[in-house]
Design an enzyme around this catalytic site. Structure first.
Site, PDB file in Angstrom:
ATOM      1  N   SER A   1      28.229  35.125  42.252  1.00  0.00           N
ATOM      2  CA  SER A   1      28.403  33.737  42.704  1.00  0.00           C
ATOM      3  C   SER A   1      28.744  33.652  44.185  1.00  0.00           C
ATOM      4  CB  SER A   1      29.497  33.054  41.881  1.00  0.00           C
ATOM      5  OG  SER A   1      30.721  33.768  41.993  1.00  0.00           O
TER       6      SER A   1
ATOM      7  N   ASP B   1      39.453  27.663  44.548  1.00  0.00           N
ATOM      8  CA  ASP B   1      39.763  28.449  43.347  1.00  0.00           C
ATOM      9  C   ASP B   1      40.360  29.820  43.659  1.00  0.00           C
ATOM     10  OD1 ASP B   1      37.583  29.760  44.371  1.00  0.00           O
ATOM     11  OD2 ASP B   1      36.246  29.355  42.681  1.00  0.00           O
TER      12      ASP B   1
ATOM     13  N   HIS C   1      36.275  31.823  45.921  1.00  0.00           N
ATOM     14  CA  HIS C   1      35.140  31.475  46.783  1.00  0.00           C
ATOM     15  C   HIS C   1      35.620  30.879  48.101  1.00  0.00           C
ATOM     16  CE1 HIS C   1      33.487  31.381  42.617  1.00  0.00           C
ATOM     17  NE2 HIS C   1      32.537  32.092  43.213  1.00  0.00           N
TER      18      HIS C   1
END
Length: 773
Positions: free
Chosen positions: A82, A246, A249
């Protein structure tokens, strides 16, 4: 320019949190290896909240059109988790803000492989086959999923090492034909991590990064790995991960910075942007540059031979001692220095100076950094030099309006302000930009005032005067055009003052030649001169509003060679149009002032106000109000284009207000700052030299002679810069006396030689252009 503070991220080891930048901070000649890409990928610091400064080089901010032009027909592949996906989206945004993955023949892929395993290996293996089209750029990286799924176990790390060992040869094979980047894992902000990610610690991430670096760098036995480590994102994350939503990221601004770094790594060597020195090879040396190097080398050798011969002759003729009286017999007379010696000495010094210019801004020997504007970086130096200038007050030799000491002072403080404006990057702040535009206009105002006054009073329209002025204005720029391989229009201010000097000369020299002696207070001749100035104003207005006519005139050969920049004369038209009326205003002011002076209307005695007390006080009040009104208007500017449209008509208001404030009070007219006047005498050399030995990358960046210490670097580079400018001013004056003699027959011969030189230069330039194409 400052050392950043790198905060301690919770859970990370303090030693590992230090950026790679510190390990290189004292490498003065870091760019000698021409591998500034390594520094771009691995080191740097923040100049502000969102401005990233790579170590040793400058980063270009790519526009959409530039990015598409660079990546046309290219295939860029991102493979990973991600975090890589977010980098992919940020990269796409540079090319297309609408997040379309394919556009303008640019193919962008993201392949979801969150773990380094057999699936990722198979994907990479397909690209290594000869029959498959390989991506031009591959950006890969993964680790956090492995930590998360296996709960941070040591067995997972061992498996990661085995898997990355198996794909390392494949990546190395791909790296022979494609650009392959392995993105090291960014640190996390452990306090913000959700419960199912708590096992992802900075200690674990460091272990995985060490494994990746160790294995990928050792994938080739006898040479350096072709797979590039993309570790700079770690440094960016250390500064910005606390802003993460979070804890895993990066915030959007940090991802955009990382994507822009990736764009610079690939595109700088293709598009070669001036302000993107990272990853750019040294420009090839042209034929003209080689010939210039030979000429200066021969000059240095010639002067050394001349010096040795002259020294030996001096020793032989040394006064001998009379044995009876014990006194020296002075049997030789000091002979004046010959023109040949001055010529050789001047070119010898100039050759050494030009070598320094080339090393600073063409040889990739010294570091270059981007500018970063803050209000303090501009206003604090301004206040400092203004206070310093006040302490060096002296009495003027004469108390006339705009006397020589006063104009030198005016040029001096304006030049210092402009230099601070350039090095601080203050052009991004519109109010400062508008005031600096007035200072540039004031220089041109002085051009109109000074040359008109000379021709009006002296009536000297001879060729010697014209050649002297043209030589002093253009000598340094012509040399720099040759040595630095830059067009004449690049140093825009010199073409500007040169053209305006010729306009003034032609206007006054054309029939009927009207000068002060001829007019002698006669209103008829004054009206004739005003008529001439009126026609000049009409001509200026015609060119200003007829861009096509202007471009046709200056696109004619050989004028096009002087005034074209990037294949057209638009830049020249823009620069000329921006201050189109101010030279005319300078000429008109000189005419009115000299007419009033001739009629003895002005009181220019020491300590006397220029007019009667009432008129002087009224004009001072009007001047102060006008000065402040313009400043308020300039400070309220919201749109640069709209303000630039008004600037040519209104800049004269603040210029005239300053002149009246400076000259109406007798005590103000009787003193000047010798500190500013000294800089004023070399203002032209300062303006030109800053391009290459104070600033860098053709004024887009800052030259770094001493890395790691911004204050010391500024002090050292400024000292060298000012000394060089002063020396060049002396060299120019010496050469002007030799190359431009007063005897007309000798001067015509020199002009023929100069014309032959420029013809040869044009021929060589044409040959170079053809070879480039």
């Amino acid at each position: 320019m400052f050392f950043p503070y790198f905060p301690q991220i919770p859970g990370s080891q303090s030693k590992r949190a230090l950026p790679v930048y510190t390990s290189h901070s004292y490498l003065i000649f870091s760019a000698c290896s021409n591998d500034s890409c390594e520094y771009l990928l691995s080191s740097g610091r923040f100049l502000g909240e969102k401005v990233w400064q790579p170590h040793s080089c400058m980063m270009h901010k790519y526009k959409i059109s530039e990015a598409k032009n660079c990546l046309v027909d290219k295939h860029i592949a991102f493979i990973g988790d991600s975090r890589i996906r977010q980098l992919f989206y940020s990269f796409v945004k540079i090319i297309n803000p609408q997040f379309k993955e394919e556009g303008n023949k640019v193919k962008l892929d993201f392949l979801w492989h969150p773990e380094v395993n057999g699936s990722m290996k198979q994907c990479i293996k397909v690209w290594t086959e000869d029959s498959i089209a390989k991506p031009h750029v591959i950006v890969a990286g993964a680790a956090t999923w492995s930590i998360k799924i296996h709960n941070g176990s040591s067995e997972a790390l061992s498996q990661y090492k085995m898997n990355i060992t198996s794909i390392a040869p494949l990546l190395e094979k791909l790296a022979k034909t494609s650009d392959v980047y392995w993105v090291l894992q960014d640190p996390v902000y452990e306090d913000l991590l959700s419960e199912n990610r708590k096992m992802i610690t900075n200690e674990k991430i460091d272990a995985y990064n060490e494994a990746a670096v160790s294995i990928l760098n050792s994938s080739t036995r006898n040479s350096k790995s072709n797979v590039k480590m993309f570790s700079v994102s770690k440094l960016i994350a250390q500064e910005t991960i606390m802003e993460s939503l979070d804890g895993l990221h990066l915030p959007e601004s940090s991802r955009e910075t990382t994507a822009m770094i990736l764009m610079n790594v690939y595109c700088n060597k293709i598009l070669k942007p001036v302000d993107g020195s990272c990853c750019q090879p040294r420009p090839p040396v042209t034929l003209i540059q080689k010939l210039a190097a030979c000429f200066f080398t021969l000059s240095i050798i010639g002067y050394l031979i001349f010096y040795i011969i002259h020294r030996n002759a001096h020793r032989k003729n040394k006064p001998c001692t009379d044995l009876e009286s014990g006194e020296e017999k002075k049997n030789i007379i000091n002979t004046p220095v010959s023109s040949l010696e001055i010529l050789l000495q001047s070119f010898c010094k100039l050759g050494l100076i030009m070598a320094y210019f080339y090393m600073c801004d063409r040889a990739n020997l010294f570091m270059k950094e981007n500018k970063f504007y803050t209000h303090s970086s501009f206003f604090i130096p301004i206040i400092y030099i203004l206070v310093l200038g006040v302490f060096y007050n002296e009495n003027t030799k004469e108390t006339k309006v705009l006397n020589r000491e006063q104009t030198d002072e005016w040029k001096g403080w304006m030049q210092l302000v402009i230099l601070i404006y350039h090095i601080s990057g203050a052009s991004t702040f519109l109010p400062v930009y508008m005031h600096i535009r007035v200072l540039v206009a004031a220089y041109l105002f002085q051009t109109g005032y000074g040359h008109f006054s000379y021709f009006w009073i002296k009536g000297d329209f001879g060729i010697h005067r014209v050649c002297q002025v043209l030589f002093r204005l253009n000598f340094l720029v012509v040399v720099l055009c040759i040595v630095m391989d830059r067009p004449y229009q690049f140093y825009y201010f010199v073409p500007l003052v040169t053209v305006w000097f010729m306009v003034i000369y032609v206007t006054l020299a054309l029939w009927p030649q009207i000068i002060q002696k001829k007019a002698n207070g006669n209103c008829f001749w004054h009206f004739g001169l005003l008529l001439k100035l009126g026609f000049l104003l009409l001509f200026i207005c015609f060119l200003a509003y007829s861009q096509g006519a202007f471009e046709k005139i200056f696109s004619l050969w050989p004028l096009s060679k002087c005034f074209e920049l990037k294949g057209n004369v638009y830049e020249w038209w823009f620069r000329w149009r921006l201050d189109r009326y101010v030279v005319f205003h300078g000429m008109l002011f000189a005419f009115i002032y000299l007419a009033l002076q001739k009629r003895q209307i002005l009181s220019e005695g020491k300590g006397e106000p220029l007019f009667s007390n009432k008129i002087s006080n009224f004009l001072l009040f009007i001047s102060v109000v006008s000065f402040l009104t313009y400043s308020i208007w300039a400070s309220s500017c919201k749109n640069k284009a709209e303000c630039n449209e008004l600037h040519p008509s209104v800049s004269v208001v603040q210029i005239l207000a300053f002149i009246l404030i400076r000259n109406i009070p007798g005590y103000a007219r009787s003193v000047y700052s010798s500190f500013f006047a000294w800089f004023g005498k070399i203002s032209l050399e300062l303006f030109i030299c800053q391009y290459h030995i104070w600033l860098a990358a053709d004024t887009r960046g800052i030259l770094v002679l001493i890395p790691g210490n911004p204050m010391l670097n500024i002090i050292v580079s400024t000292f060298i810069f000012v000394c060089v400018a002063h020396e060049i001013s002396q060299i120019t004056n010496d050469l002007a006396q030799i190359i431009i003699p007063k005897d007309n027959s000798s001067l015509l011969k020199r002009l023929a030689c100069i014309a032959a030189f420029f013809c040869g230069l044009l021929i060589l330039s044409s040959i170079q252009d053809k070879s480039k194409h």
